[in-house]
Design an enzyme around this catalytic site. Sequence first.
Site, short mmCIF file in Angstrom:
data_model
loop_
_atom_site.label_atom_id
_atom_site.label_comp_id
_atom_site.label_asym_id
_atom_site.label_seq_id
_atom_site.Cartn_x
_atom_site.Cartn_y
_atom_site.Cartn_z
N GLY A 71 0.66 -1.28 0.24
CA GLY A 71 -0.01 0.07 -0.06
C GLY A 71 0.84 1.28 -0.29
O GLY A 71 2.23 1.26 -0.51
N ASN A 72 0.17 2.36 -0.14
CA ASN A 72 0.93 3.33 0.62
C ASN A 72 0.17 4.29 1.44
O ASN A 72 -0.31 3.94 2.11
CB ASN A 72 1.19 4.44 -1.54
CG ASN A 72 -0.55 4.40 -1.17
OD1 ASN A 72 -1.37 5.47 -0.61
ND2 ASN A 72 -0.80 4.26 -2.40
#
Length: 417
Positions: A212-213
């Site tokens: 993810g980020n």
Amino acid sequence: MVGSAQQLSGRHVLLGVSGGIAAYKAAALARELVKGGASVQVILTSGATQFVGAATFAGLTGRPAHTGVFDDAHQIHHVRLAREADIAVFAPATANLIAKFAAGLADDLVSSTFTCLTCPVVVAPAMHTEMWSHPATQDNIATLVRRGVLVVGPEEGELAGGDVGPGRLVEPATIVAAMAAALRPQGPLASRRVVVTAGGTREPIDPVRFIGNRSSGKMGYALAAECARRGANVELVSGPTWLLEPAGVTIHHVETALQMRDAVLKLAADADVVVKAAAVADFRPAVYHQQKIKKEHVELGHVELERNPDILAELGAARRRRQSDGGPPAPLLVGFAAETDLEEERGRDKLHRKGLDLIVVNRVDMADAGFNVDTNRALLLGVDGLRTEVPLTTKAELAAVVCDQIEALLVRRQRQS
Ligand code: PMT
């Protein structure tokens, strides 16, 4: 009536009443507005008090109805009343009151307050047919309309003294509907279909882990809220976030880049604008493990990745195709670019490579900008040569600047079509 009145719920309404037999209908209007959830402040000319007393309005609205400029002179009454109003309505408005409004006279509380108003204004005239038809009254009405006042009525019907003709105050329901219309946003984004993406995508490795980020969704949610405030029909495609859904938008929850792509491409088909503030993962694990990978079974550093589709670039390419085929107009495309250096150069490259109208380049290596903070700083680059730097500000304010540019682009496109 309740339908329109509810559109005024939570609004501060200033109701000005002048001296005519129809003043009794102003009491019904006040009641409906209060029932719909508006807070209503009544101001009366001395003529109005000959027909309906201030106590009646105070009882209906739960606030004292004011009659004199000097009731509360130390607070500069008329200025304060005008500033507090989200919308002002004058019903009934006599020929005399309309003449004062047109001439800018300010010799009592109602006319003084009118000269201070900056909110939408609705005027509902009521008078005898001869007064209504008089060229002076007609000129005064034309002056008010030219200045942006919404005039509703009068209608034809029975008048005081048994006469029949045009001059009768319209019913409270009609006045309320006009007020709701006057409050509806009228700008270039009003009623446009806008797709906004927000948040980061999650690319699952197994049922427990993902790539993810750090995107929180704050920037995209601020944009969705601002577009909705300007009257757009907003479809918000959101990655996972803890944020509260903005009021008045339709939300589509997605998790992965592929899900976001499906949702965006479907919604973009009949959108006027697509704004992509989401941080889409460029890669996803090539293999999804149905069972949790045991620590002892995985060699760290060996998650094989494959490239995700670039959703924005796909939209840009589809638009180019539509344009060269002479197809229907495709949506305006607004991208974001998350950069740590060479922001102008990289921003321009993405603007042209992805076929966008506008790109908002923001730094993501500063504590007060980019991911998961309430502030941002940005450089806006347009395909038309626009270059605007937005210094440190809130994401809500940046959203307003971006929406201003989107509105300018919509207006330009409309002129060219
Ligand atoms: O959510 P917040 O915490 O408020 O943070 C806001 C933000 C930093 C995420 C936001 O302001 C931002 O910069 N969003 C874009 C992030 C990004 O993915 O930038 P990019 O330079 O990698 O991509 C450029 C554009 O292409 C973006 O509009 C992106 O949505 C789009 N894109 C990228 C990759 C991909 N596979 N598909 C895309 O559509």
